[in-house]
Write a protein that holds these residues in place. Structure first.
Motif, PDB file in Angstrom:
ATOM      1  N   ARG A  12      34.277  44.716  42.901  1.00 46.92           N
ATOM      2  CA  ARG A  12      34.451  46.099  42.401  1.00 46.92           C
ATOM      3  C   ARG A  12      33.090  46.763  42.227  1.00 46.92           C
ATOM      4  NH1 ARG A  12      37.728  47.596  38.131  1.00 46.92           N
ATOM      5  NH2 ARG A  12      36.381  46.429  36.721  1.00 46.92           N
ATOM      6  N   VAL A  15      31.936  49.837  39.558  1.00 42.15           N
ATOM      7  CA  VAL A  15      32.616  49.852  38.252  1.00 42.15           C
ATOM      8  C   VAL A  15      32.687  48.470  37.600  1.00 42.15           C
ATOM      9  CG1 VAL A  15      34.065  51.867  38.711  1.00 42.15           C
ATOM     10  CG2 VAL A  15      34.861  49.612  39.405  1.00 42.15           C
ATOM     11  N   SER A  16      32.226  47.452  38.290  1.00 46.76           N
ATOM     12  CA  SER A  16      32.375  46.085  37.783  1.00 46.76           C
ATOM     13  C   SER A  16      31.636  45.865  36.463  1.00 46.76           C
ATOM     14  CB  SER A  16      31.837  45.112  38.832  1.00 46.76           C
ATOM     15  OG  SER A  16      31.479  43.890  38.227  1.00 46.76           O
TER      16      SER A  16
HETATM   17  C1  LIG Z   1      43.396  40.004  40.771  1.00 44.51           C
HETATM   18  C2  LIG Z   1      43.046  40.150  39.323  1.00 44.51           C
HETATM   19  C3  LIG Z   1      43.470  39.185  38.419  1.00 44.51           C
HETATM   20  C4  LIG Z   1      43.137  39.294  37.066  1.00 44.51           C
HETATM   21  N1  LIG Z   1      43.531  38.307  36.217  1.00 44.51           N
HETATM   22  C5  LIG Z   1      43.167  38.382  34.913  1.00 44.51           C
HETATM   23  C6  LIG Z   1      43.536  37.345  34.014  1.00 44.51           C
HETATM   24  O1  LIG Z   1      44.165  36.349  34.364  1.00 44.51           O
HETATM   25  N2  LIG Z   1      43.171  37.478  32.725  1.00 44.51           N
HETATM   26  C7  LIG Z   1      42.442  38.552  32.280  1.00 44.51           C
HETATM   27  O2  LIG Z   1      42.122  38.594  31.103  1.00 44.51           O
HETATM   28  N3  LIG Z   1      42.067  39.531  33.118  1.00 44.51           N
HETATM   29  C8  LIG Z   1      42.421  39.465  34.428  1.00 44.51           C
HETATM   30  N4  LIG Z   1      42.044  40.456  35.278  1.00 44.51           N
HETATM   31  C9  LIG Z   1      41.202  41.551  34.771  1.00 44.51           C
HETATM   32  C10 LIG Z   1      39.728  41.328  35.109  1.00 44.51           C
HETATM   33  O3  LIG Z   1      39.264  40.091  34.632  1.00 44.51           O
HETATM   34  C11 LIG Z   1      38.913  42.452  34.515  1.00 44.51           C
HETATM   35  O4  LIG Z   1      39.310  43.649  35.136  1.00 44.51           O
HETATM   36  C12 LIG Z   1      37.395  42.314  34.699  1.00 44.51           C
HETATM   37  O5  LIG Z   1      36.803  43.501  34.347  1.00 44.51           O
HETATM   38  C13 LIG Z   1      37.003  42.049  36.095  1.00 44.51           C
HETATM   39  O6  LIG Z   1      35.588  41.922  36.196  1.00 44.51           O
HETATM   40  P1  LIG Z   1      34.728  43.010  36.985  1.00 44.51           P
HETATM   41  O7  LIG Z   1      34.856  44.298  36.208  1.00 44.51           O
HETATM   42  O8  LIG Z   1      33.343  42.484  37.008  1.00 44.51           O
HETATM   43  O9  LIG Z   1      35.329  43.157  38.354  1.00 44.51           O
HETATM   44  C14 LIG Z   1      42.372  40.394  36.620  1.00 44.51           C
HETATM   45  C15 LIG Z   1      41.967  41.366  37.536  1.00 44.51           C
HETATM   46  C16 LIG Z   1      42.296  41.258  38.867  1.00 44.51           C
HETATM   47  C17 LIG Z   1      41.839  42.318  39.827  1.00 44.51           C
END
Ligand SMILES: Cc1cc2nc3c(=O)[nH]c(=O)nc-3n(C[C@H](O)[C@H](O)[C@H](O)COP(=O)(O)O)c2cc1C
Length: 202
Positions: A12, A15-16
């Motif tokens: 992402r 926005v990550s």
């Molecule tokens: C495919 C997918 C699966 C996810 N599974 C979980 C999860 O099991 N538990 C949780 O707390 N968040 C989950 N999330 C939310 C992400 O952990 C959260 O959006 C986080 O910000 C992602 O990190 P990033 O912003 O660096 O991409 C999931 C998100 C995606 C896209």
């Protein structure tokens, strides 16, 4: 500190949350270790493939003819291991996906955890070969897993700590960017994690 390896996982871009916190961490690392080389491996852009038959023959066969015949397929594993073994500090910044690590990070792990290179079998058991290194984990999640009722369902930090210990990396610190999908916590998640970055013992 000669080299720092930073593994970015989130696709992402822009926005990550894990990437935002890693930016802060990188700035601190650059300030504290101005002479260190920062090596970025972005697994979202530069994907590690899944292990296939030829790569497995190149990296784990006991037959020298088979190893030679598949030599090319082992090059990426060699390169990723060199990158890791040449580094004094490893940063892994990853989202939690479905309670575990994204498969892109698992693919990288499958390429670097290799008998004879990063661990060895000895008379007294398994011994990690990636010695004298530290690691920092930046873990982003929608829920809260550092404590509370969801903690037992965190298969990210316990797994990463286990696999790092397996290859010899025992000094591991974690920064959590958590509660990103919980409206009352989301706003503070990145600032709290950035404050935790300042408290890391480098
Ligand atoms: C495919 C997918 C699966 C996810 N599974 C979980 C999860 O099991 N538990 C949780 O707390 N968040 C989950 N999330 C939310 C992400 O952990 C959260 O959006 C986080 O910000 C992602 O990190 P990033 O912003 O660096 O991409 C999931 C998100 C995606 C896209």
């Amino acid at each position: 500190m000669k080299q720092i390896l930073i593994i970015e996982v989130s696709p992402r871009t822009g926005v990550s949350a894990s990437r935002k916190v890693t930016e802060k961490l990188s700035a601190r690392l650059r300030a504290e270790f101005p002479d260190a080389k920062l090596v970025y491996r972005d697994l979202a852009k530069d994907k590690t493939p899944h292990l296939d038959d030829s790569t497995l023959k190149a990296i784990s066969s006991k037959d020298p003819v088979e190893i030679q015949a598949n030599r090319e397929s082992g090059r990426l594993s060699d390169q990723l291991i060199d990158e890791l073994l040449s580094s004094d500090l490893l940063v892994i910044a990853t989202p939690m996906w479905n309670f575990g690590i994204p498969s892109s990070l698992k693919a990288w792990i499958d390429f670097v955890v290799r008998a004879g290179k990063t661990f060895s079998y000895t008379e007294s058991g398994v011994s990690g070969l990636a010695k004298n290194k530290k690691a920092i984990l930046v873990i982003a999640s929608g829920g809260v897993f550092s404590d509370g009722p969801w903690k037992p369902f965190d298969f990210v930090e316990p797994y990463l700590r286990h696999i790092l210990r397996f290859i010899g990396i025992e000094d591991v610190q974690t920064v959590r960017v958590e509660g990103l999908n919980i409206p009352s916590l989301a706003g503070a998640a990145v600032p709290n994690a950035e404050a935790a970055v300042e408290r890391l013992v480098l």
